[in-house]
Design a protein around this motif. Sequence first.
Motif, PDB file in Angstrom:
ATOM      1  N   UNK A  12       0.840  -1.195   0.000  1.00  0.00           N
ATOM      2  CA  UNK A  12       0.000   0.000   0.000  1.00  0.00           C
ATOM      3  C   UNK A  12       0.876   1.247   0.000  1.00  0.00           C
ATOM      4  N   UNK A  13       2.180   1.066  -0.230  1.00  0.00           N
ATOM      5  CA  UNK A  13       3.115   2.189  -0.257  1.00  0.00           C
ATOM      6  C   UNK A  13       3.044   2.885  -1.610  1.00  0.00           C
ATOM      7  N   UNK A  14       2.977   4.203  -1.562  1.00  0.00           N
ATOM      8  CA  UNK A  14       2.927   4.997  -2.791  1.00  0.00           C
ATOM      9  C   UNK A  14       4.280   4.962  -3.491  1.00  0.00           C
ATOM     10  N   UNK A  15       4.259   4.698  -4.782  1.00  0.00           N
ATOM     11  CA  UNK A  15       5.472   4.701  -5.595  1.00  0.00           C
ATOM     12  C   UNK A  15       5.769   6.133  -6.032  1.00  0.00           C
ATOM     13  N   UNK A  16       6.980   6.407  -6.504  1.00  0.00           N
ATOM     14  CA  UNK A  16       7.264   7.748  -7.026  1.00  0.00           C
ATOM     15  C   UNK A  16       6.309   8.134  -8.162  1.00  0.00           C
ATOM     16  N   UNK A  17       5.960   7.193  -9.016  1.00  0.00           N
ATOM     17  CA  UNK A  17       5.008   7.475 -10.095  1.00  0.00           C
ATOM     18  C   UNK A  17       3.629   7.828  -9.522  1.00  0.00           C
ATOM     19  N   UNK A  18       3.214   7.096  -8.488  1.00  0.00           N
ATOM     20  CA  UNK A  18       1.926   7.375  -7.847  1.00  0.00           C
ATOM     21  C   UNK A  18       1.933   8.774  -7.227  1.00  0.00           C
ATOM     22  N   UNK A  19       3.034   9.143  -6.594  1.00  0.00           N
ATOM     23  CA  UNK A  19       3.141  10.468  -5.975  1.00  0.00           C
ATOM     24  C   UNK A  19       3.015  11.562  -7.032  1.00  0.00           C
ATOM     25  N   UNK A  20       3.649  11.383  -8.190  1.00  0.00           N
ATOM     26  CA  UNK A  20       3.529  12.388  -9.262  1.00  0.00           C
ATOM     27  C   UNK A  20       2.077  12.527  -9.710  1.00  0.00           C
TER      28      UNK A  20
END
Length: 113
Positions: A12-20
């Motif tokens: 459930x950890x946000x990836x760098x792509x998800x954060x963008x």
Amino acid sequence: MNLTVQFATNSAQLTPEAVRTLDALGRALSSATLSSYRFRIEGHTDTVGSPDTNKALSARRAEAVVDYLATKFSLDRTRMEPVGMGEDGLLVQTPPQVADPRNRRVQVVNLGA
């Protein structure tokens, strides 16, 4: 407006792509144009694991997105309804125990004003 944020297997950890992606969403949700709108944040999983485990994981994914948006953009949490969908609503229909990354996602659905 519908938007999809993908996750790694069993995470459930946000990836760098998800954060963008969420940063763009957060800026949009902070605008006056969307300030009266509500959104359903639907967490999903692939078919690997048990249905109960996947339901809990999908809820954590939805909560992670709400937490990020509320914290970083000071958005009112009542505008975002996190829902764990588990294996329901697969984007790509697969048999049980198939790890398809397209199904490991959170989908943001505009509920209107």
